[in-house]
Design an enzyme around this catalytic site. Structure first.
Site, PDB file in Angstrom:
ATOM      1  N   ARG A  50       0.795  -1.229   0.000  1.00 17.88           N
ATOM      2  CA  ARG A  50       0.000   0.000   0.000  1.00 17.88           C
ATOM      3  C   ARG A  50       0.830   1.284   0.000  1.00 17.88           C
ATOM      4  O   ARG A  50       0.305   2.368  -0.192  1.00 17.88           O
ATOM      5  CB  ARG A  50      -0.959  -0.002   1.199  1.00 17.88           C
ATOM      6  CG  ARG A  50      -2.167  -0.898   0.962  1.00 17.88           C
ATOM      7  CD  ARG A  50      -3.253  -0.607   1.964  1.00 17.88           C
ATOM      8  NE  ARG A  50      -2.980  -1.221   3.248  1.00 17.88           N
ATOM      9  CZ  ARG A  50      -3.352  -0.710   4.422  1.00 17.88           C
ATOM     10  NH1 ARG A  50      -3.988   0.452   4.472  1.00 17.88           N
ATOM     11  NH2 ARG A  50      -3.082  -1.344   5.540  1.00 17.88           N
ATOM     12  N   THR A 108       4.496 -14.477  10.051  1.00 19.61           N
ATOM     13  CA  THR A 108       5.371 -13.898  11.089  1.00 19.61           C
ATOM     14  C   THR A 108       6.130 -14.975  11.868  1.00 19.61           C
ATOM     15  O   THR A 108       7.275 -14.758  12.283  1.00 19.61           O
ATOM     16  CB  THR A 108       4.558 -13.038  12.072  1.00 19.61           C
ATOM     17  OG1 THR A 108       3.435 -13.795  12.543  1.00 19.61           O
ATOM     18  CG2 THR A 108       4.030 -11.770  11.407  1.00 19.61           C
ATOM     19  N   GLY A 112       9.611  -3.776  11.880  1.00 18.88           N
ATOM     20  CA  GLY A 112      10.407  -2.702  11.292  1.00 18.88           C
ATOM     21  C   GLY A 112       9.598  -1.507  10.842  1.00 18.88           C
ATOM     22  O   GLY A 112      10.142  -0.448  10.555  1.00 18.88           O
ATOM     23  N   ASP A 113       8.286  -1.670  10.801  1.00 17.30           N
ATOM     24  CA  ASP A 113       7.423  -0.576  10.338  1.00 17.30           C
ATOM     25  C   ASP A 113       6.613   0.036  11.475  1.00 17.30           C
ATOM     26  O   ASP A 113       5.630   0.725  11.247  1.00 17.30           O
ATOM     27  CB  ASP A 113       6.484  -1.075   9.228  1.00 17.30           C
ATOM     28  CG  ASP A 113       5.664  -2.285   9.653  1.00 17.30           C
ATOM     29  OD1 ASP A 113       5.827  -2.760  10.790  1.00 17.30           O
ATOM     30  OD2 ASP A 113       4.848  -2.757   8.836  1.00 17.30           O
TER      31      ASP A 113
HETATM   32  C1  UD1 Z   1       0.306  -9.349  13.000  1.00 15.13           C
HETATM   33  C2  UD1 Z   1      -0.190 -10.280  14.085  1.00 15.13           C
HETATM   34  C3  UD1 Z   1      -1.500  -9.722  14.667  1.00 15.13           C
HETATM   35  C4  UD1 Z   1      -1.265  -8.318  15.194  1.00 15.13           C
HETATM   36  C5  UD1 Z   1      -0.688  -7.446  14.106  1.00 15.13           C
HETATM   37  C6  UD1 Z   1      -0.305  -6.104  14.661  1.00 15.13           C
HETATM   38  C7  UD1 Z   1       0.539 -12.467  13.342  1.00 15.13           C
HETATM   39  C8  UD1 Z   1       0.140 -13.749  12.718  1.00 15.13           C
HETATM   40  N1  UD1 Z   1      -0.417 -11.582  13.494  1.00 15.13           N
HETATM   41  O1  UD1 Z   1      -0.677  -9.272  11.968  1.00 15.13           O
HETATM   42  O2  UD1 Z   1      -1.935 -10.559  15.721  1.00 15.13           O
HETATM   43  O3  UD1 Z   1      -2.478  -7.771  15.690  1.00 15.13           O
HETATM   44  O4  UD1 Z   1       0.500  -8.033  13.558  1.00 15.13           O
HETATM   45  O5  UD1 Z   1       0.062  -5.243  13.601  1.00 15.13           O
HETATM   46  O6  UD1 Z   1       1.676 -12.298  13.712  1.00 15.13           O
HETATM   47  N2  UD1 Z   1       6.387  -9.971   8.259  1.00 15.13           N
HETATM   48  C9  UD1 Z   1       7.505 -10.636   7.841  1.00 15.13           C
HETATM   49  N3  UD1 Z   1       7.379 -11.822   7.200  1.00 15.13           N
HETATM   50  C10 UD1 Z   1       6.165 -12.371   6.960  1.00 15.13           C
HETATM   51  C11 UD1 Z   1       5.011 -11.683   7.388  1.00 15.13           C
HETATM   52  C12 UD1 Z   1       5.149 -10.492   8.047  1.00 15.13           C
HETATM   53  O7  UD1 Z   1       8.629 -10.161   8.043  1.00 15.13           O
HETATM   54  O8  UD1 Z   1       6.129 -13.457   6.370  1.00 15.13           O
HETATM   55  C13 UD1 Z   1       6.549  -8.691   8.969  1.00 15.13           C
HETATM   56  C14 UD1 Z   1       5.891  -7.538   8.268  1.00 15.13           C
HETATM   57  O9  UD1 Z   1       6.787  -6.909   7.383  1.00 15.13           O
HETATM   58  C15 UD1 Z   1       5.537  -6.640   9.419  1.00 15.13           C
HETATM   59  C16 UD1 Z   1       5.264  -7.615  10.563  1.00 15.13           C
HETATM   60  O10 UD1 Z   1       5.901  -8.816  10.198  1.00 15.13           O
HETATM   61  O11 UD1 Z   1       6.609  -5.823   9.806  1.00 15.13           O
HETATM   62  C17 UD1 Z   1       3.791  -7.852  10.804  1.00 15.13           C
HETATM   63  O12 UD1 Z   1       3.195  -8.318   9.615  1.00 15.13           O
HETATM   64  P1  UD1 Z   1       1.748  -7.835   9.153  1.00 15.13           P
HETATM   65  O13 UD1 Z   1       1.383  -8.590   7.919  1.00 15.13           O
HETATM   66  O14 UD1 Z   1       1.701  -6.377   9.136  1.00 15.13           O
HETATM   67  O15 UD1 Z   1       0.872  -8.279  10.374  1.00 15.13           O
HETATM   68  P2  UD1 Z   1      -0.296  -9.317  10.407  1.00 15.13           P
HETATM   69  O16 UD1 Z   1       0.225 -10.667  10.072  1.00 15.13           O
HETATM   70  O17 UD1 Z   1      -1.409  -8.790   9.637  1.00 15.13           O
END
Ligand code: UD1
Ligand code: CA
Length: 458
Positions: free
Chosen positions: A8, A76, A98-99
């Protein structure tokens, strides 16, 4: 975690490298690790990994840092699995995104204290609009945490829960290693969820504690330019408040931007729409007018920077002496060193030049690669011609010289102390001490000159 794509943002730049307060989002997060005296930081990269890793290598932090790659991105939990080989079992792991740049160090300290090297500690928050987030499922309100359920997997009853997981947790590394080994991806998104480890903790009889905060900005992530701008404002407001708490008077904290470090003496006043970058210090009683951009500069006590002045010292720095007047519409470039009570007026550019106490260049001038003595007056429209097309040369103007208007001083050249340079002169040779030097065509007057007359129309 810094492997996510950030779709986004609609940008070629990896999300974690977008800037907030002048530095990358990721560097804000790593700064927290520095402040916590972390043993090490492990950055999980994926999307744009080369660019992120190069950026980290280019701006070293004050802690041991390694990168691990997560390719492809399977969630994650999968992300943290990639870091495991770098982690030592006698430590505590703090998982950050990181964000998410604005988490306060004190908040993380409280979370680590709750973890206490033995239990799983989650940072949580109650949100009126919890949609999209993982929900904190408790045995009873305020009771022990049983699980985190991701929004897409949650039942209607679970979706009604307003307490959400922030994405930040702390836990003993040896337990993390054990639990990550037990993850699967049998869920609505087919991802390995880090949040599933809560269930394993409960099953293993390890207590799960939640540190619930109320300040949403501390756990807000950046997913879009709009969110980035919102967090920028909240970051700037926080910095503005800290300065005002120390006594700095900001005309409007909502129109103040600091992208670096600013130190202020007492009774400093800053008008609206000023931007400070790099390292800037303002001495006691300094006043900065509206719409100034000031980077890498030291402004000494009592100096007055009028509106629309641009100062950028870059690597060399800029120094403005006590009581000096600068601007409006002045430009000070790297290596400008103004002594006390110097006056630099409108449309004057100074670069790599030292001006002694009380020297003045009040209008439309260029002083580059110059040494200017005390009390020199540099006339309107005069310049140092410092560049011959290949090399730069120095101009030395000794004390008390008066340079008239519209002069060109062709460097290298020295103007002797107390001398006067007639207006319109192009000075190519050194001028003697105390002399009037004029270098221009002599004035000629032709008596009874008749101007041409218009031809009559045919
Ligand atoms: C995650 C949490 C959710 C929480 C939310 C808060 C999980 C499964 N869920 O949601 O409970 O409320 O964060 O924002 O953890 N990232 C990676 N590799 C991946 C996926 C994600 O490095 O394969 C990183 C993203 O770049 C980001 C962070 O992990 O910095 C969180 O990922 P994002 O997709 O934003 O969060 P959700 O999985 O939606
Ligand atoms: Ca996700």
């Amino acid at each position: 975690m810094a492997a996510g794509k950030g779709t986004r943002m609609k940008s070629a730049l990896p999300k974690v490298l977008h800037r907030l307060g002048g530095r990358a989002l990721l560097s804000h997060v790593l700064q927290r690790a520095v402040e916590l005296s972390a043993r090490q930081a492990v950055v999980i990269t994926g999307h744009g990994a080369e660019v992120v890793e190069a950026a980290l290598a280019g701006s070293p932090m004050d802690l041991p840092l390694q990168c691990v790659r997560q390719e492809p991105q399977l969630g994650t939990g999968h992300a943290v699995q990639q870091a495991l080989p770098q982690l030592q079992d006698d430590g505590v792991t703090l998982v950050l995104s990181g964000d998410v740049p604005l988490t306060e160090t004190a908040t993380l300290q409280a979370l680590l204290a709750l973890c206490d090297g033995r239990q799983l500690a989650l940072l949580t928050l109650a949100l009126p609009e919890p949609s999209g987030y993982g929900r904190i499922v408790r045995a009873a309100p305020g009771g022990p945490v049983l699980a985190i359920v991701e929004h897409k997997d949650a039942s209607a009853a679970e979706r009604a829960i307003t307490e959400i997981y922030s994405g930040i947790m702390a836990l003993p590394t040896r337990l993390l290693r054990n639990w990550l080994g037990r993850l699967d991806n049998k869920n609505a998104q087919g991802e390995y969820y880090l949040t599933d480890i809560v269930k394993f903790a409960v099953a293993d009889g390890v207590s799960v504690a939640a540190h619930q905060i109320t300040d949403a900005a501390q756990v807000a992530g950046v997913n879009s330019p709009v969110q980035l701008a919102e967090l920028e404002r909240s970051f700037q407001l926080r910095q503005a408040q800290a300065l005002m708490d120390q006594g700095t008077r900001l005309a409007d904290p909502a129109r103040f931007d600091l992208r670096g470090r600013l130190s202020c003496g007492s009774d400093v006043e800053i008008d609206v729409n000023c931007i400070f970058e790099g390292e800037v210090s303002l001495g006691d009683g300094v006043r900065v007018g509206a719409n100034c951009v000031i980077a890498n500069a030291r402004i000494e006590a009592g100096a007055l920077i009028h509106p629309f002045t641009h100062i950028d010292g870059e690597q060399l720095g800029v120094q403005v002496g006590a009581g000096a007047l600068v601007g409006p519409f002045a430009r000070l470039r790297p290596g400008a060193q103004l002594g006390a009570d110097v006056h630099i007026g409108n449309f004057v550019e100074v670069k790599n030049a030292t001006l002694g106490r009380g020297a003045k260049a009040n209008h439309l001038a260029y002083l580059g690669d110059a040494t200017v003595g005390e009390r020199v007056n540099f006339g309107a429209g005069s310049i140092t011609a410092n560049y011959d097309g290949a090399n730069k040369h120095r101009t030395v103007i000794e004390a008390d010289v008066h340079v008239g208007s519209n002069c060109v001083l062709v460097a290298p050249v020295t103007l002797g102390a107390g001398g006067t340079i007639g207006g319109g002169s192009t000075i190519t040779k050194d001028t003697p001490v105390g002399a009037l030097s004029v270098a221009r065509g002599k004035q000629v007057s032709v008596a009874n000159w008749t101007r041409p007359l218009k031809k009559p129309k045919p």
